[in-house]
Scaffold this motif. Structure first.
Motif, PDB file in Angstrom:
ATOM      1  N   LEU A 121       0.846  -1.188   0.000  1.00  0.00           N
ATOM      2  CA  LEU A 121       0.000   0.000   0.000  1.00  0.00           C
ATOM      3  C   LEU A 121       0.887   1.245   0.000  1.00  0.00           C
ATOM      4  CD1 LEU A 121      -2.663  -1.100   2.651  1.00  0.00           C
ATOM      5  CD2 LEU A 121      -2.837  -1.201   0.157  1.00  0.00           C
ATOM      6  N   PRO A 122       0.574   2.236  -0.819  1.00  0.00           N
ATOM      7  CA  PRO A 122       1.440   3.421  -0.940  1.00  0.00           C
ATOM      8  C   PRO A 122       1.199   4.458   0.150  1.00  0.00           C
ATOM      9  CG  PRO A 122      -0.409   3.647  -2.424  1.00  0.00           C
ATOM     10  CD  PRO A 122      -0.563   2.286  -1.762  1.00  0.00           C
ATOM     11  N   PHE A 123       2.234   5.232   0.418  1.00  0.00           N
ATOM     12  CA  PHE A 123       2.096   6.428   1.241  1.00  0.00           C
ATOM     13  C   PHE A 123       1.720   7.563   0.280  1.00  0.00           C
ATOM     14  CE2 PHE A 123       5.154   3.768   3.477  1.00  0.00           C
ATOM     15  CZ  PHE A 123       4.675   3.805   4.783  1.00  0.00           C
ATOM     16  N   ASN A 124       0.481   8.018   0.359  1.00  0.00           N
ATOM     17  CA  ASN A 124       0.017   9.082  -0.531  1.00  0.00           C
ATOM     18  C   ASN A 124      -0.734  10.133   0.271  1.00  0.00           C
ATOM     19  OD1 ASN A 124      -2.445   7.834   0.035  1.00  0.00           O
ATOM     20  ND2 ASN A 124      -2.407   6.647  -1.870  1.00  0.00           N
ATOM     21  N   TYR A 125      -1.383  11.061  -0.428  1.00  0.00           N
ATOM     22  CA  TYR A 125      -2.055  12.160   0.266  1.00  0.00           C
ATOM     23  C   TYR A 125      -3.166  11.660   1.191  1.00  0.00           C
ATOM     24  CZ  TYR A 125      -6.070  11.764  -2.886  1.00  0.00           C
ATOM     25  OH  TYR A 125      -7.171  11.311  -3.563  1.00  0.00           O
ATOM     26  N   LEU A 126      -3.827  10.536   0.835  1.00  0.00           N
ATOM     27  CA  LEU A 126      -4.867   9.979   1.692  1.00  0.00           C
ATOM     28  C   LEU A 126      -4.274   9.490   3.009  1.00  0.00           C
ATOM     29  CD1 LEU A 126      -7.807   9.155   2.110  1.00  0.00           C
ATOM     30  CD2 LEU A 126      -7.298   6.976   0.958  1.00  0.00           C
ATOM     31  N   PHE A 127      -3.123   8.796   2.912  1.00  0.00           N
ATOM     32  CA  PHE A 127      -2.414   8.364   4.120  1.00  0.00           C
ATOM     33  C   PHE A 127      -2.011   9.575   4.944  1.00  0.00           C
ATOM     34  CE2 PHE A 127       1.617   7.715   6.326  1.00  0.00           C
ATOM     35  CZ  PHE A 127       1.344   6.589   7.094  1.00  0.00           C
ATOM     36  N   GLY A 128      -1.554  10.627   4.251  1.00  0.00           N
ATOM     37  CA  GLY A 128      -1.133  11.836   4.946  1.00  0.00           C
ATOM     38  C   GLY A 128      -2.263  12.480   5.719  1.00  0.00           C
ATOM     39  N   ILE A 129      -3.427  12.589   5.111  1.00  0.00           N
ATOM     40  CA  ILE A 129      -4.584  13.197   5.770  1.00  0.00           C
ATOM     41  C   ILE A 129      -4.999  12.389   6.996  1.00  0.00           C
ATOM     42  CG2 ILE A 129      -7.037  13.756   5.523  1.00  0.00           C
ATOM     43  CD1 ILE A 129      -6.461  14.401   2.582  1.00  0.00           C
ATOM     44  N   LEU A 130      -5.100  11.075   6.822  1.00  0.00           N
ATOM     45  CA  LEU A 130      -5.501  10.202   7.931  1.00  0.00           C
ATOM     46  C   LEU A 130      -4.469  10.251   9.056  1.00  0.00           C
ATOM     47  CD1 LEU A 130      -6.840   7.082   5.967  1.00  0.00           C
ATOM     48  CD2 LEU A 130      -8.182   8.830   7.149  1.00  0.00           C
ATOM     49  N   VAL A 241       6.072   8.162  12.629  1.00  0.00           N
ATOM     50  CA  VAL A 241       5.197   7.425  11.715  1.00  0.00           C
ATOM     51  C   VAL A 241       4.081   8.312  11.175  1.00  0.00           C
ATOM     52  CG1 VAL A 241       3.607   5.473  11.469  1.00  0.00           C
ATOM     53  CG2 VAL A 241       5.709   5.215  12.819  1.00  0.00           C
ATOM     54  N   LEU A 242       3.347   8.953  12.089  1.00  0.00           N
ATOM     55  CA  LEU A 242       2.187   9.737  11.672  1.00  0.00           C
ATOM     56  C   LEU A 242       2.566  11.117  11.144  1.00  0.00           C
ATOM     57  CD1 LEU A 242      -0.326   8.879  14.550  1.00  0.00           C
ATOM     58  CD2 LEU A 242      -0.137   7.835  12.280  1.00  0.00           C
ATOM     59  N   GLY A 243       3.524  11.764  11.793  1.00  0.00           N
ATOM     60  CA  GLY A 243       3.906  13.105  11.391  1.00  0.00           C
ATOM     61  C   GLY A 243       4.879  13.117  10.230  1.00  0.00           C
ATOM     62  N   VAL A 244       6.000  12.405  10.387  1.00  0.00           N
ATOM     63  CA  VAL A 244       7.052  12.435   9.366  1.00  0.00           C
ATOM     64  C   VAL A 244       6.582  11.782   8.061  1.00  0.00           C
ATOM     65  CG1 VAL A 244       9.367  11.630   8.763  1.00  0.00           C
ATOM     66  CG2 VAL A 244       8.906  12.527  11.058  1.00  0.00           C
ATOM     67  N   LEU A 245       6.115  10.526   8.144  1.00  0.00           N
ATOM     68  CA  LEU A 245       5.652   9.854   6.930  1.00  0.00           C
ATOM     69  C   LEU A 245       4.366  10.482   6.415  1.00  0.00           C
ATOM     70  CD1 LEU A 245       6.372   6.079   7.690  1.00  0.00           C
ATOM     71  CD2 LEU A 245       7.701   7.685   6.304  1.00  0.00           C
ATOM     72  N   GLY A 246       3.524  10.950   7.341  1.00  0.00           N
ATOM     73  CA  GLY A 246       2.273  11.575   6.940  1.00  0.00           C
ATOM     74  C   GLY A 246       2.503  12.847   6.148  1.00  0.00           C
ATOM     75  N   VAL A 247       3.317  13.745   6.674  1.00  0.00           N
ATOM     76  CA  VAL A 247       3.610  15.002   5.981  1.00  0.00           C
ATOM     77  C   VAL A 247       4.404  14.741   4.702  1.00  0.00           C
ATOM     78  CG1 VAL A 247       4.835  17.204   6.127  1.00  0.00           C
ATOM     79  CG2 VAL A 247       3.514  16.384   8.089  1.00  0.00           C
ATOM     80  N   SER A 248       5.369  13.808   4.763  1.00  0.00           N
ATOM     81  CA  SER A 248       6.189  13.508   3.587  1.00  0.00           C
ATOM     82  C   SER A 248       5.347  12.978   2.429  1.00  0.00           C
ATOM     83  CB  SER A 248       7.268  12.477   3.947  1.00  0.00           C
ATOM     84  OG  SER A 248       8.156  12.987   4.922  1.00  0.00           O
ATOM     85  N   SER A 249       4.242  12.290   2.752  1.00  0.00           N
ATOM     86  CA  SER A 249       3.394  11.709   1.694  1.00  0.00           C
ATOM     87  C   SER A 249       2.685  12.773   0.869  1.00  0.00           C
ATOM     88  CB  SER A 249       2.368  10.755   2.314  1.00  0.00           C
ATOM     89  OG  SER A 249       1.460  11.455   3.148  1.00  0.00           O
ATOM     90  N   PHE A 250       2.630  14.013   1.366  1.00  0.00           N
ATOM     91  CA  PHE A 250       2.037  15.098   0.581  1.00  0.00           C
ATOM     92  C   PHE A 250       2.978  15.567  -0.530  1.00  0.00           C
ATOM     93  CE2 PHE A 250      -0.346  15.853   4.637  1.00  0.00           C
ATOM     94  CZ  PHE A 250      -1.607  15.566   4.130  1.00  0.00           C
ATOM     95  N   PHE A 251       4.255  15.177  -0.452  1.00  0.00           N
ATOM     96  CA  PHE A 251       5.251  15.638  -1.420  1.00  0.00           C
ATOM     97  C   PHE A 251       5.554  14.599  -2.496  1.00  0.00           C
ATOM     98  CE2 PHE A 251       5.790  18.156   2.370  1.00  0.00           C
ATOM     99  CZ  PHE A 251       6.068  19.427   1.890  1.00  0.00           C
ATOM    100  N   GLY A 252       4.894  13.438  -2.427  1.00  0.00           N
ATOM    101  CA  GLY A 252       5.092  12.394  -3.425  1.00  0.00           C
ATOM    102  C   GLY A 252       4.631  11.044  -2.925  1.00  0.00           C
ATOM    103  N   ASN A 253       4.272  10.160  -3.846  1.00  0.00           N
ATOM    104  CA  ASN A 253       3.840   8.812  -3.477  1.00  0.00           C
ATOM    105  C   ASN A 253       5.055   7.886  -3.363  1.00  0.00           C
ATOM    106  OD1 ASN A 253       1.257   9.806  -3.672  1.00  0.00           O
ATOM    107  ND2 ASN A 253       0.825   8.861  -5.657  1.00  0.00           N
TER     108      ASN A 253
END
Length: 306
Positions: A121-130, A241-253
């Motif tokens: 499963l990818p880290f994407n904007y949906l993952f970032g929002i959640l 996990v939630l902050g770093v990967l979450g915010v980073s997922s807004f900059f690319g999948n």
């Protein structure tokens, strides 16, 4: 030369995070925001700023493997290097339910990462929002329950409003520049040694970005405020996990790289379960945990580099 630049970037990251934390705590005092609230939002989050800066930079420059590897490696380092070093100096004996709850949250996040790796499963904007929403909820719950007693932490320096703002702005600039220098140097080293970037992320980058937590842990042990160190480590892992990967997922999948795979994630879950077991069964995190943790970390690094 790349190694020198890497350590210069690391120094900028650490110094930048340090003055952001100092400036934020001082600003909280000036604005009459409780030190407890500042501690929950800033101390754990602040010591995760190097991971955030490095990860965003890595994703933007199409080196997301480095970002994921750094987060996983940093969480492992926090639990079996930072906490081991801290508890080896001064044992933690007054475990409370809020600390146990934070450990359970860490376990849940580790399981989520394992499932994401298994099902690709990818880290994407949906993952970032959640992730950001979940992080916000967890912070509110922790503030309400009083999981971090930062009022017991003696923070040096009480600066003017202007100086506090200058510290925060200056720290952000240092973090951005330091992360750029650090990530670029780490990538160059990986290329020169023909080592996958994810492996560099799990080991060298993860260790470097865990230094703020390590410094906080050692200083807390020296001041006999080890409960604060435990909360900082568990809180920082949640932010990672939630902050770093979450915010980073807004900059690319991106996704969990295969070179890391399930072994590193399962090991991260294992060490999280281990610290929870010490908290529940042993009712303390002492020198036994410290010895086991340091041995496990050295073994893990040896395994990763080979």
């Amino acid at each position: 030369m790349n190694l020198i630049l890497l350590f210069i970037g690391l120094a900028l990251l650490i110094f930048g995070a340090e003055i952001i934390i100092r400036g934020s705590i001082s600003l909280g005092k000036k604005l009459k925001v409780s030190l407890f609230a500042i501690g929950v939002v800033i101390v754990a989050g602040g010591t995760s700023l190097p991971e955030l800066a490095s990860s965003i930079n890595a994703v933007i420059t199409n080196h997301a493997d480095l970002a994921v590897g750094a987060v996983i490696g940093s969480n492992i380092a926090n639990l079996i290097l930072v906490m081991a070093a801290t508890s080896f100096l001064i044992p933690i004996s007054n475990i409370n339910q809020n600390q146990i709850n934070q450990a359970w949250i860490n376990i849940g996040l580790a399981i989520i990462l394992i499932l994401m790796s298994y099902f690709i499963l990818p880290f994407n904007y949906l993952f970032g929002i959640l992730s950001i929403c979940l992080l916000f909820i967890i912070m509110l719950i922790q503030v309400k329950q009083g999981s971090l007693d930062v009022s017991e932490v003696e923070e040096k320096g009480d600066y003017s409003l202007l100086i506090s703002i200058i510290f925060i702005v200056g720290g952000v600039i240092l973090l951005m520049y330091g992360s750029d220098l650090f990530v670029e140097s780490a990538i160059n080293i990986a290329n020169q040694l023909n080592i996958p970037e994810a492996i560099i992320g799990v080991s060298l980058v993860a260790f470097g970005t865990s230094l703020p937590e390590l410094v906080v842990g050692i200083l807390s042990a020296i001041r006999r405020k080890v409960d604060f160190a435990l909360g900082n480590v568990l809180g920082s892992n949640i932010y990672n996990v939630l902050g770093v990967l979450g915010v980073s997922s807004f900059f690319g999948n991106f996704s969990v790289p295969r070179v890391i795979g399930s072994i590193d994630l399962i090991f991260m879950l294992f060490v999280t379960v281990m610290i929870l077991a010490f908290m529940i069964i042993m009712k303390r995190i002492g020198r036994t945990y410290g010895s086991i943790g340091l041995l496990l970390y050295l073994t893990y690094i040896f395994y990763v580099l080979n």
